[in-house]
Design an enzyme around this catalytic site. Structure first.
Site, mmCIF file in Angstrom:
data_model
loop_
_atom_site.group_PDB
_atom_site.id
_atom_site.type_symbol
_atom_site.label_atom_id
_atom_site.label_comp_id
_atom_site.label_asym_id
_atom_site.label_seq_id
_atom_site.Cartn_x
_atom_site.Cartn_y
_atom_site.Cartn_z
ATOM 1 N N ASN A 1 34.551 73.739 99.179
ATOM 2 C CA ASN A 1 34.289 73.529 97.361
ATOM 3 C C ASN A 1 32.432 73.237 98.936
ATOM 4 O OD1 ASN A 1 32.396 72.254 95.257
ATOM 5 N ND2 ASN A 1 34.261 71.195 94.900
ATOM 6 N N ARG B 1 34.310 78.224 96.042
ATOM 7 C CA ARG B 1 33.314 77.759 95.158
ATOM 8 C C ARG B 1 31.932 78.026 95.882
ATOM 9 N NH1 ARG B 1 28.862 74.379 92.733
ATOM 10 N NH2 ARG B 1 29.448 73.403 95.134
ATOM 11 N N HIS C 1 28.636 74.505 87.224
ATOM 12 C CA HIS C 1 29.830 73.344 87.134
ATOM 13 C C HIS C 1 30.838 73.558 86.089
ATOM 14 C CE1 HIS C 1 26.304 69.222 87.441
ATOM 15 N NE2 HIS C 1 27.354 70.152 89.030
ATOM 16 N N ARG D 1 16.691 66.311 92.143
ATOM 17 C CA ARG D 1 16.253 67.275 90.785
ATOM 18 C C ARG D 1 15.501 66.791 89.427
ATOM 19 N NH1 ARG D 1 21.692 71.143 91.242
ATOM 20 N NH2 ARG D 1 21.892 69.642 92.860
ATOM 21 N N GLU E 1 32.137 59.217 86.006
ATOM 22 C CA GLU E 1 33.877 58.502 86.841
ATOM 23 C C GLU E 1 33.356 57.213 86.641
ATOM 24 O OE1 GLU E 1 36.220 60.809 89.590
ATOM 25 O OE2 GLU E 1 34.814 62.789 87.838
ATOM 26 N N GLU F 1 37.735 69.827 90.753
ATOM 27 C CA GLU F 1 36.880 71.129 91.085
ATOM 28 C C GLU F 1 38.285 72.113 92.291
ATOM 29 O OE1 GLU F 1 33.498 70.395 92.613
ATOM 30 O OE2 GLU F 1 32.416 71.095 90.589
#
Ligand code: ADP
Length: 393
Positions: A9, A92, A180, A240, A330, A378
């Site tokens: 990933n 990914r 995402h 960002r 989280e 993921e």
């Protein structure tokens, strides 16, 4: 040892990796998880079992390329599996464009098509494709499976999928895609097990990590999301800017003489929490700082996220649950508290104690909207897709 699937990933400064059992005989040594980290002065790769025991570790000089790490990792995997074999590598891939909305085994033609999508994600797509190419060189016989971050949002329909631009732009692919998706898909599936009473309802998932976005989900499907054509849109992020006036980059170019590359750098790497605080992109650092600019950055982050949650509730026609996930979602009770504090009018109310303890259910008993913290995975979503694809070949 059983056969295994490797998952890579790739993000902008690190590659998360995981090894999962293929097939399912329940071997306790798998899964294991690791990281190739470029943050360090000397890049390092570490793989640990789920108890945190280090299984594999390699350090290299700063200029070392990833392929050397992968070659050593594959040698270690061969030994670790002791007779079991590596049956596939799942990756990914940030952008699947209009064409790829299901996982695919990467052939030379598909790799070419994925490279052609680079203009849609110039900073992220090449980073995702490099490990596929390295693995193809190192293990040409092992299938490489691409899983797309855009795929979960494939069903986005007008008006949510549309920009208010001349119609022909949309036909040329300039539409809202969303990202995402692997994280959202994992949470959507997991909710069916851990919170079935809300899994099919009107849910907003807040994936708040270095990159951050929201997904408005009904019946487990994405109907709206905050990132759109690129990974810049929507929420304020680590570095960002999120949504800004589209006239601003034009102003920077026309009045301030910045080049396209310079503007890109400002928007992707110098903005967000880092830009507003002038201190750090890391919420942990900002929460421990006395500098008022750190507080202002966290306030803006929460304000933007709250506004966007309200917009997602509009797309859903109401709100039954908010799920916080990823590094910030989280782990930061403070950010969750700030965001939820502005959403009382929507029926959101936290149980302060449960929130401080990062519990699964952090909403007050009397709240109309359920609020949960659900760790994302993921890599597990990629492994499940890769397994399904090689099983059904
Ligand atoms: P990515 O996968 O996009 O790199 P993550 O989901 O790992 O991002 O999130 C990284 C961010 O999570 C860090 O930049 C940091 O701000 C935040 N984070 C991680 N741990 C904590 C913590 N204990 N408290 C607050 N924020 C945290």
């Amino acid at each position: 040892m059983p056969d295994a699937l490797l998952v890579l990933n790739a993000g902008s400064s690190s590659i998360k990796l995981a090894l999962f059992e293929s097939g399912g005989s329940g071997d306790p040594a798998l899964p294991c998880k690791g990281m190739l980290d470029h943050h360090q002065h000397e890049p390092q790769m570490i793989v640990k079992d789920l108890k945190g025991n280090v299984l594999f570790e390699r350090h290299a000089a700063a200029e070392a390329d990833d392929e050397g790490f992968f070659a050593d990792l594959l040698r270690w995997i061969d030994g670790f599996l002791a007779g079991g074999k590596l049956v596939a590598v799942g990756h990914r891939v940030v952008h699947g464009g209009l064409k790829f909305f299901e996982p695919v085994q990467v052939t030379p033609a598909i790799l070419q098509a994925l490279h052609e999508l680079t203009p849609l994600a110039p900073l992220h797509q090449p980073v995702c494709l490099a490990p596929i190419e390295a693995m193809q060189r190192l293990r040409p016989d092992v299938p490489q499976i691409a899983c797309f971050d855009t795929a979960f949002h494939h069903g986005l329909a007008p008006p949510m999928s549309r920009f208010a631009l001349p119609r022909h732009f949309e036909q040329e692919g300039m539409r809202r895609y969303g990202f995402h998706g692997l994280s959202y898909e994992f949470i959507a599936r997991h909710l069916r097990d851990i919170a079935p009473e809300i899994a099919a309802k009107r849910v907003v998932i807040a994936h708040l990590g270095s990159g951050a976005s929201l997904c408005a989900m009904r019946d487990g499907r994405s109907i709206d999301t905050t990132m759109s054509f690129t990974t810049l849109d929507g929420l304020m992020m680590g570095t960002r800017c999120g949504a800004i006036d589209p006239g601003l980059p034009l102003y920077l170019q026309q009045q301030r003489g910045l080049s396209a590359d310079e503007i890109e750098h400002v928007l992707y790497y110098e903005s967000g929490l880092l830009g507003v605080s002038g201190i750090s992109a890391d919420v942990r650092v900002l929460e421990n700082s006395d500098d008022p600019r750190a507080v202002e950055a966290l306030e803006l982050f929460a304000f933007r996220a709250g506004s966007a949650i309200a917009a997602m509730a509009h797309s859903l026609g109401g709100l039954d649950a908010i799920i916080f996930t990823a590094g910030i979602g989280e782990n930061s009770p403070e950010v969750r508290r700030r965001i939820c504090a502005g959403l009382g009018w929507l029926g959101v109310e936290l149980d302060e104690q449960a929130n401080s303890a990062d519990e699964l259910r952090i909403g007050a008993r009397t709240a109309r909207v359920a609020t949960l913290v659900v760790p994302t995975d993921e890599e597990a979503a990629i492994a499940a897709h890769s397994q399904a694809l090689i099983t059904n070949r």
